[in-house]
Design an enzyme around this catalytic site. Structure first.
Site, PDB file in Angstrom:
ATOM      1  N   HIS A 156      -9.352  -4.697  -1.210  1.00 35.50           N
ATOM      2  CA  HIS A 156     -10.219  -5.384  -2.156  1.00 35.50           C
ATOM      3  C   HIS A 156     -10.194  -4.753  -3.547  1.00 35.50           C
ATOM      4  O   HIS A 156     -10.995  -5.100  -4.410  1.00 35.50           O
ATOM      5  CB  HIS A 156     -11.661  -5.403  -1.636  1.00 35.50           C
ATOM      6  CG  HIS A 156     -12.447  -6.578  -2.116  1.00 35.50           C
ATOM      7  ND1 HIS A 156     -13.311  -6.515  -3.177  1.00 35.50           N
ATOM      8  CD2 HIS A 156     -12.484  -7.854  -1.692  1.00 35.50           C
ATOM      9  CE1 HIS A 156     -13.860  -7.701  -3.388  1.00 35.50           C
ATOM     10  NE2 HIS A 156     -13.389  -8.530  -2.498  1.00 35.50           N
ATOM     11  N   GLU A 180     -31.539  -7.225  -8.672  1.00 34.41           N
ATOM     12  CA  GLU A 180     -30.314  -7.425  -9.450  1.00 34.41           C
ATOM     13  C   GLU A 180     -30.553  -8.540 -10.462  1.00 34.41           C
ATOM     14  O   GLU A 180     -31.464  -9.359 -10.304  1.00 34.41           O
ATOM     15  CB  GLU A 180     -29.119  -7.812  -8.562  1.00 34.41           C
ATOM     16  CG  GLU A 180     -28.465  -6.657  -7.847  1.00 34.41           C
ATOM     17  CD  GLU A 180     -27.086  -7.017  -7.291  1.00 34.41           C
ATOM     18  OE1 GLU A 180     -26.549  -8.091  -7.664  1.00 34.41           O
ATOM     19  OE2 GLU A 180     -26.549  -6.236  -6.492  1.00 34.41           O
ATOM     20  N   ASP A 222     -22.657  -5.552  -2.538  1.00 29.69           N
ATOM     21  CA  ASP A 222     -22.962  -6.982  -2.476  1.00 29.69           C
ATOM     22  C   ASP A 222     -22.085  -7.706  -1.456  1.00 29.69           C
ATOM     23  O   ASP A 222     -22.483  -8.740  -0.908  1.00 29.69           O
ATOM     24  CB  ASP A 222     -22.767  -7.627  -3.849  1.00 29.69           C
ATOM     25  CG  ASP A 222     -23.838  -7.214  -4.838  1.00 29.69           C
ATOM     26  OD1 ASP A 222     -24.956  -6.877  -4.391  1.00 29.69           O
ATOM     27  OD2 ASP A 222     -23.576  -7.219  -6.046  1.00 29.69           O
TER      28      ASP A 222
END
Length: 505
Positions: free
Chosen positions: A83, A263, A151
């Site tokens: 990733h 957030e 997240d």
């Protein structure tokens, strides 16, 4: 059919010096090489000599140790779930270690094990190759869960701990790296070392946030706490950045009976509101965003543990909401399970995959920004560059983090000032047929140039630099120690060459 080619087949290759030591063959078929030479960013392609799929930690030790002893050491990159976005887990002309093969092997000593003792409380010993979503699933069986998250859960434990691991819980519990009790690490010499704050502490602090430069994490002992049974999930909309900023900072400063996750994000015509909202609410918000050009969304979550406590939560939250300065009426909420909240990005991922919009270039820019200049950053970057250029759909994330939850002994770098908070800004751009990655990269360059000229103190998260001077500036006062740790634990510069820290010019 997969073809495995032994290093013995290449007598004149750099692998020939390792022949008598490496027992595992290296995969060099088309699928192996394609996977190892690309990542989520789709911006960098680097071809390795081969891919190792270790069946045990011993296989990793064998490869690293043999490379270290070789007169011509091979570079080695541990690849988790691929990733990274700028080739950080690649090894040009080296070996890519597919860590996921450990979790696929029932005979591997790694895995997920939940324990308790009187001095540490509850914790989980977790293989570095494990995905956080699997850690969550395994710990929830015991009514427990880690306290700090990212997240997106489909990342490996070793991967996020090599960076920091941040999300909306970081202001309350710190990043993931401050919730580690102990690790097993294979250094660049091939030594397997158990380390903690009290045992081999130099390696412990170096590895956490160390970008894979000092060792490969094969086990991490993660702090656990009682898991919520559900969450109350809110989205609150603002048309004024100063009010949005002050409310976020207020919410992460509440010491008790406050939120557990905070957030913020941008809503613009090119990055509209979606997913969380009902179709009618979504239409209303996006209409206002089109009119204003930009809105700010504050996302806050309160954990729920049992019915008795839940009866008081709504009253407590109403007191908090009465002190906030959002657009009247623009507060939206829903209830969710703890798992569904933490795994919220997965449904969006599956949707984008169905449209062919997930596996595309991602020229991301992730920054830590000093608190005292965040309003200048908002106007100069978010409004005058990101919103006005409207190149991509984002998402664009911005929220403050309490500095006192970070440990300066760790390798990770945050803005070097004395302010009690700093901001994380994630410009998670996607490129495709309509937007070339180079166009967004140019925008990213403009953003960095603006911050430099305006004297805004920033540090890159998931840093990407092309020369040694840039890396030295990034690490600042930590550079000397970082270099010293590299010389101690990976003196031949074998590990994580894709970061280009010690092999750049």
């Amino acid at each position: 059919m997969t073809v495995l080619v032994s290093s013995r087949s290449w007598p004149n290759s750099p692998l020939s010096s390792l022949n008598e030591i490496i027992e595992n063959d290296l995969c060099t078929d088309t699928i192996c090489m394609k996977t190892a030479s690309s990542d989520y960013g789709k911006l960098v392609q680097e071809l390795p000599l081969g891919v190792l799929r270790p069946q045990s930690v011993s296989d990793i030790i064998r490869l690293v140790k043999s490379s270290y002893k070789s007169p011509s050491p091979l570079t080695i990159a541990a690849r988790g779930n691929g990733h990274s976005v700028r080739g950080q887990a690649m090894a040009k002309d080296g070996v890519v270690m597919e860590m996921s093969s450990l979790s696929n092997n029932n005979n591997s000593s790694s895995g997920i094990s939940v324990s308790w003792n009187s001095s540490l409380g509850f914790y989980a010993d977790v293989g570095g190759e494990q995905l956080w979503v699997d850690v969550l699933t395994a710990t929830l069986v015991h009514g427990l869960a880690p306290v700090s998250w990212t997240d997106y859960l489909y990342l490996t434990v070793g991967g996020t701990l090599s960076n920091a691991g941040i999300s909306g819980q970081s202001s309350f519990h710190g990043p993931q790296i401050t919730n580690v009790l102990e690790m097993d690490v294979i250094t660049g010499k091939g030594d397997l070392i158990t380390c903690s704050k009290d045992m081999n502490s130099r390696l412990f602090y170096a590895v956490l946030g160390g970008l894979g430069q000092f060792g490969i994490i094969t086990r991490a002992r993660i702090v656990l706490d009682k898991a919520p049974t559900g969450v109350k999930w809110f989205r609150i909309i603002y048309d004024d950045f100063e009010k949005f900023r002050k409310d976020q900072e207020h919410l992460i400063s509440i010491n008790s009976n406050g939120f557990d996750y905070v957030e913020g994000s941008l809503i613009t015509p090119s990055s509209p509101a979606a997913t969380f909202f009902t179709p009618d609410d979504e239409s209303l918000i996006n209409s206002l965003a089109s009119k204003n050009g930009i809105l700010y969304s504050l996302e806050a979550v309160k954990y729920c543990y049992n019915t008795t406590i839940n009866n008081h939560i709504d009253e407590e939250l109403q007191v908090i909401f009465s002190s906030l300065n959002f657009i009247p009426g623009f507060i939206f909420n829903k209830d969710a399970t703890f798992f569904d909240f933490l795994n919220r990005v997965r449904s969006e991922e599956l949707y984008l995959q169905s449209l062919g919009l997930w596996d595309i270039p991602h020229p991301w820019l992730n920054l830590f920004v000093q608190r005292s200049r965040i309003e200048d950053f908002n106007q100069g970057v978010l409004v005058d560059i990101v919103q006005k250029q409207g190149l991509s759909a984002g998402p664009f994330i911005i929220y403050p983090i309490n500095r006192n939850k970070w440990d300066d002994r760790m390798s990770v770098v945050i803005p070097d000032d004395n302010e009690d908070m700093f901001y994380t800004v994630a410009l998670l751009n996607s490129a495709g047929a309509s937007v070339d990655p180079s166009v967004i990269d140019e925008q990213n360059r403009q953003i960095l140039e603006f911050c430099d000229k305006a004297g805004i103190n920033i540090k890159q998260y998931f840093p990407h630099y092309t020369n040694k001077q840039q890396w030295m500036k990034h690490f600042g006062k930590k550079w000397s120690l970082f270099k010293e740790m590299k010389e101690q634990f990976d003196p031949k510069n074998i590990l994580s060459p894709g970061q280009r820290i010690f092999n750049s010019h």
